[in-house]
Design a protein around this motif. Structure first.
Motif, PDB file in Angstrom:
ATOM      1  N   LYS A   8       0.835  -1.212   0.000  1.00  0.00           N
ATOM      2  CA  LYS A   8       0.000   0.000   0.000  1.00  0.00           C
ATOM      3  C   LYS A   8       0.868   1.260   0.000  1.00  0.00           C
ATOM      4  CE  LYS A   8      -3.947   2.031   2.364  1.00  0.00           C
ATOM      5  NZ  LYS A   8      -4.951   1.814   3.415  1.00  0.00           N
ATOM      6  N   ASN A  18      -4.432   0.411  -6.236  1.00  0.00           N
ATOM      7  CA  ASN A  18      -4.344  -1.044  -6.303  1.00  0.00           C
ATOM      8  C   ASN A  18      -5.165  -1.586  -7.474  1.00  0.00           C
ATOM      9  OD1 ASN A  18      -6.774  -0.484  -5.031  1.00  0.00           O
ATOM     10  ND2 ASN A  18      -6.446  -1.895  -3.338  1.00  0.00           N
ATOM     11  N   SER A  34      -6.417  -5.644  -3.021  1.00  0.00           N
ATOM     12  CA  SER A  34      -6.846  -4.908  -1.832  1.00  0.00           C
ATOM     13  C   SER A  34      -6.499  -5.678  -0.563  1.00  0.00           C
ATOM     14  CB  SER A  34      -8.347  -4.642  -1.898  1.00  0.00           C
ATOM     15  OG  SER A  34      -8.774  -3.965  -0.747  1.00  0.00           O
TER      16      SER A  34
END
Length: 70
Positions: A8, A18, A34
């Motif tokens: 992330k 993403n 995710s």
């Protein structure tokens, strides 16, 4: 759970979402990416290599340093 990967963070540094990375570069389900970003699940080694290549980073850049976890 402990955060293992920095996906992330690296995505944010590269100004990628993403969903963009999943759909355009890896061909993976955005929901899976995710989960990688939230450290709910971890990508396998082969996928980590693909991610590093797509983001033009070293594979170790995708992980938090071990010494920070102690």
């Amino acid at each position: 759970t402990k955060d293992i990967n920095r996906l992330k963070v690296v995505l944010a540094e590269k100004k990628e979402t993403n969903q963009q990375m999943a759909a355009e570069q890896l061909g993976k389900d955005p929901a899976t990416v995710s989960k990688w970003c939230t450290n709910t699940i971890q990508p396998n080694v082969e996928t980590l290599v693909e991610i590093a290549k797509c983001l033009n980073v070293e594979i170790q850049d995708l992980f938090w340093p071990i010494k920070d976890k102690e």
